[in-house]
Design an enzyme around this catalytic site. Sequence first.
Site, PDB file in Angstrom:
ATOM      1  N   LYS A 197      -3.327   2.537   1.866  1.00  0.00           N
ATOM      2  CA  LYS A 197      -4.729   2.110   1.824  1.00  0.00           C
ATOM      3  C   LYS A 197      -4.864   0.868   0.944  1.00  0.00           C
ATOM      4  CE  LYS A 197      -6.939   6.452   2.958  1.00  0.00           C
ATOM      5  NZ  LYS A 197      -6.442   7.667   2.300  1.00  0.00           N
ATOM      6  N   CYS A 212       4.263  15.958  -9.083  1.00  0.00           N
ATOM      7  CA  CYS A 212       3.533  14.942  -8.317  1.00  0.00           C
ATOM      8  C   CYS A 212       2.559  15.679  -7.406  1.00  0.00           C
ATOM      9  CB  CYS A 212       4.469  14.071  -7.477  1.00  0.00           C
ATOM     10  SG  CYS A 212       3.530  13.050  -6.304  1.00  0.00           S
ATOM     11  N   CYS A 225       6.430   8.488  -8.661  1.00  0.00           N
ATOM     12  CA  CYS A 225       6.852   9.003  -7.365  1.00  0.00           C
ATOM     13  C   CYS A 225       6.711   7.861  -6.363  1.00  0.00           C
ATOM     14  CB  CYS A 225       5.963  10.171  -6.947  1.00  0.00           C
ATOM     15  SG  CYS A 225       6.079  10.497  -5.178  1.00  0.00           S
ATOM     16  N   HIS A 235       0.956  12.043  11.175  1.00  0.00           N
ATOM     17  CA  HIS A 235       0.804  13.409  11.702  1.00  0.00           C
ATOM     18  C   HIS A 235       0.910  13.396  13.226  1.00  0.00           C
ATOM     19  CE1 HIS A 235      -1.958  13.740   7.983  1.00  0.00           C
ATOM     20  NE2 HIS A 235      -0.776  14.213   7.663  1.00  0.00           N
ATOM     21  N   HIS A 257      -3.782  11.351  10.240  1.00  0.00           N
ATOM     22  CA  HIS A 257      -3.392   9.953  10.430  1.00  0.00           C
ATOM     23  C   HIS A 257      -2.217   9.829  11.410  1.00  0.00           C
ATOM     24  CE1 HIS A 257       0.079  10.487   7.824  1.00  0.00           C
ATOM     25  NE2 HIS A 257      -0.704  10.957   6.869  1.00  0.00           N
ATOM     26  N   LYS A 298       5.552   0.019   4.247  1.00  0.00           N
ATOM     27  CA  LYS A 298       4.999   1.372   4.194  1.00  0.00           C
ATOM     28  C   LYS A 298       3.478   1.254   4.297  1.00  0.00           C
ATOM     29  CE  LYS A 298       4.798   4.856   0.575  1.00  0.00           C
ATOM     30  NZ  LYS A 298       4.719   6.116   1.249  1.00  0.00           N
ATOM     31  N   CYS A 335       2.880  14.941  -3.579  1.00  0.00           N
ATOM     32  CA  CYS A 335       3.945  15.694  -2.886  1.00  0.00           C
ATOM     33  C   CYS A 335       3.750  17.190  -3.029  1.00  0.00           C
ATOM     34  CB  CYS A 335       5.314  15.394  -3.481  1.00  0.00           C
ATOM     35  SG  CYS A 335       5.843  13.704  -3.399  1.00  0.00           S
ATOM     36  N   HIS A 393       4.062   8.241  -3.480  1.00  0.00           N
ATOM     37  CA  HIS A 393       2.622   8.226  -3.764  1.00  0.00           C
ATOM     38  C   HIS A 393       2.218   7.227  -4.820  1.00  0.00           C
ATOM     39  CE1 HIS A 393       3.355  12.116  -1.773  1.00  0.00           C
ATOM     40  NE2 HIS A 393       2.224  11.805  -1.176  1.00  0.00           N
TER      41      HIS A 393
HETATM   42  N1  MSP Z   1       1.887  20.212   4.207  1.00  0.00           N
HETATM   43  C1  MSP Z   1       3.163  19.608   4.127  1.00  0.00           C
HETATM   44  C2  MSP Z   1       4.118  20.211   5.130  1.00  0.00           C
HETATM   45  C3  MSP Z   1       4.279  21.677   5.034  1.00  0.00           C
HETATM   46  S1  MSP Z   1       5.275  22.310   6.289  1.00  0.00           S
HETATM   47  C4  MSP Z   1       5.674  23.844   5.813  1.00  0.00           C
HETATM   48  C5  MSP Z   1       3.049  18.099   4.379  1.00  0.00           C
HETATM   49  N2  MSP Z   1       1.965  17.694   5.018  1.00  0.00           N
HETATM   50  S2  MSP Z   1       1.568  16.173   5.318  1.00  0.00           S
HETATM   51  O1  MSP Z   1       0.229  16.239   5.837  1.00  0.00           O
HETATM   52  O2  MSP Z   1       1.749  15.393   4.154  1.00  0.00           O
HETATM   53  O3  MSP Z   1       2.455  15.561   6.409  1.00  0.00           O
HETATM   54  C6  MSP Z   1       3.411  16.116   7.116  1.00  0.00           C
HETATM   55  C7  MSP Z   1       4.110  15.276   8.149  1.00  0.00           C
HETATM   56  O4  MSP Z   1       3.559  13.986   8.417  1.00  0.00           O
HETATM   57  C8  MSP Z   1       5.542  15.057   7.709  1.00  0.00           C
HETATM   58  O5  MSP Z   1       6.403  15.405   8.752  1.00  0.00           O
HETATM   59  C9  MSP Z   1       5.576  13.599   7.399  1.00  0.00           C
HETATM   60  O6  MSP Z   1       6.855  13.069   7.530  1.00  0.00           O
HETATM   61  C10 MSP Z   1       4.618  13.045   8.416  1.00  0.00           C
HETATM   62  N3  MSP Z   1       4.216  11.709   8.033  1.00  0.00           N
HETATM   63  C11 MSP Z   1       3.381  11.324   7.038  1.00  0.00           C
HETATM   64  N4  MSP Z   1       3.368   9.965   6.984  1.00  0.00           N
HETATM   65  C12 MSP Z   1       4.212   9.452   7.900  1.00  0.00           C
HETATM   66  C13 MSP Z   1       4.505   8.184   8.408  1.00  0.00           C
HETATM   67  N5  MSP Z   1       4.019   7.085   7.887  1.00  0.00           N
HETATM   68  N6  MSP Z   1       5.301   8.109   9.499  1.00  0.00           N
HETATM   69  C14 MSP Z   1       5.755   9.210  10.165  1.00  0.00           C
HETATM   70  N7  MSP Z   1       5.499  10.412   9.710  1.00  0.00           N
HETATM   71  C15 MSP Z   1       4.955  10.585   8.437  1.00  0.00           C
HETATM   72  O7  MSP Z   1       3.935  17.369   4.003  1.00  0.00           O
END
Ligand code: MSP
Length: 473
Positions: free
Chosen positions: A299, A127, A144, A22, A19, A296, A130, A147
């Site tokens: 869905k 959670c 949490c 990422h 998404h 935030k 997380c 989530h």
């Molecule tokens: N798998 C773990 C990270 C392990 S690193 C050793 C994880 N994955 S995640 O898929 O949930 O997402 C990781 C990244 O996406 C994080 O840096 C998180 O901050 C970012 N984002 C997820 N939602 C976001 C927003 N809405 N806005 C900006 N970035 C956010 O956590």
Amino acid sequence: MPKPFYITTPIYYVNAKPHIGHAYTTVAADVFARFKKIQGAGVFFSTGTDEHGLKIEKAAEKAGENPKEFVEKIALQFQDLWKKLNIDYTKFIRTTDTKHKEAVQKVLQTLYDSGAIYKGFYEGLYCVGCEQFKMDDELVGGKCPDHNLVPELVKEDAYLLKMTELQKDLVEKIESDVLHIAPVKYKTEILSFLKSEMLKDISISRKNVKWGIALPFDETHTTYVWVDAFLNYLTVLGWTGDKDSIPKEWPADVQFIGKDILRVHATIWPIILMHLGILLPKMIFTHGHILAGGKKMSKTLGNTISIDEMLAKFGTDGTRYLLLSAGTFGEDVDLTMERMTEKYNADLANGLGNLVSRVMKLAEQMKNNKFGMENRGLPEDIVELLNEYKFSEALEYIWKKVSEANKYIDNEKPWELVKNDQEKFEAVMKKLLEDLAVIAELLMPFLPETSDKIKEALQKGKVEPLFQRIKNS
Ligand code: MSP
């Protein structure tokens, strides 16, 4: 050979397709990596997928697929998205890679043998969103907040990692910037947390999660997914888990993460390294979240912004531009499709696109409109901004040059000069071509394709439209 500059993104969970969040972290890291390369540094830029744990086990089950096939499919979607966003990573790591799994087991054995991991019992609120046990201060109304889930109570035999005994040392390392946490507000936040709470030894194993790496010293447990995940930052470099043989790229120069995963990155991760006697990363740079229309994204609210839709509408460089120009990197930023469309039209179609096509059109009337592209390098102002991770400010700096050049054309009216003052016309056009060359150079880390197109246009003396205006629908 000097140590390559090592940049990481988090590795992303493969419970669902990629998404915009990422994409945000990864585009920022890519811009930084390209910037360092332009500066002449050797760069290693890693990204990848975090493929084990309960969350993914559950998602696969829900989809009626076995986890291996399920993660395979989603890991490919991440790779595909990075291609579309022109992410020039050095290596993509998957935690289901055999070499990674073997290295993780070796590390766990070392930690167990040294007494840093010991057998015990763990009780806490977990959670699954997380993949973390939550402390009371992290819950809002028993849920949490990230989530919107009530965490589940877990009580089980577990292997624990010693945290408490290294807390003081960790605080010193963060205070003195041996482990530099930036921007400073996040450093302050972590230090105040570490000074007010005592870190409990954490559970690094799960008894009832099958989808994970088996502990080498007790195969009835799998490795806690965050421990597995953190080690990617070393295994992606080809590390086999031997603490006396660390890859030359280590320590990481900057690890980009979002604020939601700062606490684990600033506690569990450095403590694992400290137990192993491995240097800490030099910097963890934390960014804020993308909000949609001030809220935030969720869905349930139906306000998620789709990265696929952005790419379809704005293209690769348009999407990269809109993500990084949204606001100061480090702060939360707010986006809506409508505002992004307006910004696309104003800055890319009308601003930059129009400048390039006007200049190239007028240049056709020059005596010699072919332009030599010598390597100009980046001006000091922008180097400073980028060294401070000020991506949106760097873009503003570039767009100031774009609008100044557009104004210069309006004022000088080269279409009139060409009729009555050929000499001045040539001089004005030379300056404009020079401006375009500088702008192309400045755009390299941010909009690499557009930058190449402008350079090509300057060499050939003609250009296709770079960005088409789009309707706000
Ligand atoms: N798998 C773990 C990270 C392990 S690193 C050793 C994880 N994955 S995640 O898929 O949930 O997402 C990781 C990244 O996406 C994080 O840096 C998180 O901050 C970012 N984002 C997820 N939602 C976001 C927003 N809405 N806005 C900006 N970035 C956010 O956590």
